[in-house]
Scaffold this motif. Sequence first.
Motif, PDB file in Angstrom:
ATOM      1  N   CYS A   1       5.310 -22.429  13.144  1.00 23.23           N
ATOM      2  CA  CYS A   1       4.392 -21.375  12.721  1.00 23.23           C
ATOM      3  C   CYS A   1       4.681 -20.130  13.513  1.00 23.23           C
ATOM      4  O   CYS A   1       5.159 -20.206  14.651  1.00 23.23           O
TER       5      CYS A   1
ATOM      6  N   LEU B   1       2.204 -18.153  14.276  1.00 25.75           N
ATOM      7  CA  LEU B   1       0.976 -17.939  15.055  1.00 25.75           C
ATOM      8  C   LEU B   1       0.721 -19.187  15.908  1.00 25.75           C
ATOM      9  O   LEU B   1       1.387 -20.213  15.737  1.00 25.75           O
ATOM     10  N   ARG B   2      -0.269 -19.109  16.789  1.00 26.90           N
ATOM     11  CA  ARG B   2      -0.623 -20.259  17.638  1.00 26.90           C
ATOM     12  C   ARG B   2      -2.150 -20.344  17.724  1.00 26.90           C
ATOM     13  O   ARG B   2      -2.720 -20.182  18.805  1.00 26.90           O
TER      14      ARG B   2
ATOM     15  N   TYR C   1      -7.368 -23.449  17.996  1.00 32.36           N
ATOM     16  CA  TYR C   1      -7.920 -24.757  17.623  1.00 32.36           C
ATOM     17  C   TYR C   1      -6.866 -25.642  16.979  1.00 32.36           C
ATOM     18  O   TYR C   1      -7.115 -26.800  16.691  1.00 32.36           O
TER      19      TYR C   1
ATOM     20  N   MET D   1      -3.044 -25.308  17.657  1.00 33.07           N
ATOM     21  CA  MET D   1      -1.826 -25.579  18.422  1.00 33.07           C
ATOM     22  C   MET D   1      -2.050 -25.332  19.905  1.00 33.07           C
ATOM     23  O   MET D   1      -2.911 -24.549  20.283  1.00 33.07           O
TER      24      MET D   1
ATOM     25  N   GLY E   1       1.924 -26.471   9.654  1.00 28.20           N
ATOM     26  CA  GLY E   1       2.665 -25.279  10.047  1.00 28.20           C
ATOM     27  C   GLY E   1       2.434 -24.156   9.021  1.00 28.20           C
ATOM     28  O   GLY E   1       1.526 -24.231   8.220  1.00 28.20           O
ATOM     29  N   GLU E   2       3.275 -23.178   9.123  1.00 26.44           N
ATOM     30  CA  GLU E   2       3.166 -22.074   8.178  1.00 26.44           C
ATOM     31  C   GLU E   2       4.257 -22.231   7.119  1.00 26.44           C
ATOM     32  O   GLU E   2       5.449 -22.071   7.439  1.00 26.44           O
TER      33      GLU E   2
ATOM     34  N   ASN F   1      -1.113 -18.542   6.435  1.00 30.03           N
ATOM     35  CA  ASN F   1      -1.836 -17.622   7.326  1.00 30.03           C
ATOM     36  C   ASN F   1      -1.750 -16.192   6.810  1.00 30.03           C
ATOM     37  O   ASN F   1      -2.356 -15.290   7.383  1.00 30.03           O
TER      38      ASN F   1
ATOM     39  N   SER G   1      -1.267 -28.906  12.372  1.00 31.96           N
ATOM     40  CA  SER G   1      -0.038 -28.239  11.927  1.00 31.96           C
ATOM     41  C   SER G   1       1.033 -29.246  11.537  1.00 31.96           C
ATOM     42  O   SER G   1       1.970 -28.923  10.826  1.00 31.96           O
TER      43      SER G   1
END
Length: 339
Positions: free
Chosen positions: A32, A34-35, A38, A40, A78-79, A110, A335
């Motif tokens: 991803c 982003l992180r 809540y 990752m 994940g993304e 996201n 994720s």
Amino acid sequence: MTLTDPGSPQGALVDGFGRTVTYLRLSVTDRCDLRCVYCMAEHMTFLPKAEVLTLEELDRIASAFVTLGVRKLRLTGGEPLVRKGVMGLIEGLSRHLASGALSELTLTTNGARLVEFADRLAAAGVKRINVSLDTLKPELFRTLTRGGNLTKVLDGISAAQAAGLSVKINAVALKQDNAEELPGLIAWAHGKGCDITLIETMPLGEVEADRTDQFLSLKDVRRELESFWSLEDIGLNTGGPARYVRVAETGGRLGFITPLSHNFCEACNRVRLTCTGTLHTCLGQEDSADLRAVLRGGASDADLIEAIRNAVDAKPKGHDFDVARAQPAVARHMSTTGG
Ligand code: SAM
Ligand code: SF4
């Protein structure tokens, strides 16, 4: 018959409790850009490439499910939009829309890369997407996502709408961070013509944040909203843990996903495949089947179908979450499983 020809009847996928599985969530990557706090840990170790299903393997498994009567496919992660070649996968899978075997091909994202991908998604037959967004405050967004840029997501949502996609917003309700902002976020989403669903935090995977601290019961949120809005129950049931109301004042739809405070398992119609090919038939249980091993062991299409049938047959009756426990009920991160 081949797996690219889902027209041939294989019989529905029915589990041991008589529930028919018609919905597959497919995680296409554990990575991803982003992180989210809540979701990752700050420093995640991602999977080696060899462990992740190739795009061809993802297509083969997804197509096997379509052959078995799955009508709705949601790509997640994940993304999903950071997976190299993901548009090729989506464009390939859209053949099942064209044939009528699949009624919906969609994704949860996201939103940060939608400016780039919105037009191609729409052209591939994607009609609706879910975009996760917990706040409209740029600084808080940066903190919650550990570095994300809110403007990119807002531009992404606009690009998706301009491309003709209908956008649903998903927001995780966080007691410390966005509880007070939720009415504003709901009104904003409805003002843009978007449905919005609130999600309770789920104890999936080890992250640094203390979830017991952040846990906000959606029962309480609903009570608060009802002090100034009229919420009318609507009978919409998607076979998942969401319950929907219409907010009379805004005219928009609002969903509540309450996996911890409600049992939604009786009507569950879905299963999840991780990006490593592990099939989870229940979000809250450890039960799984390794479809990657089946594929890489040289399975025929018939073998693959049998492995899927066996796994679905053993789908557990219900979940086993408890946010008050010290350890996450399930060790894998959201994720990895795909939200
Ligand atoms: N990256 C994409 C996104 O954020 O939409 C797709 C994957 S993400 C894991 C899917 C959804 O799971 C997001 O809406 C996210 O907010 C939610 N999520 C992640 N971790 C969660 C947790 N511990 N409890 C509840 N929801 C969570
Ligand atoms: Fe990435 Fe989605 Fe998890 Fe946030 S919730 S870290 S965007 S996978």
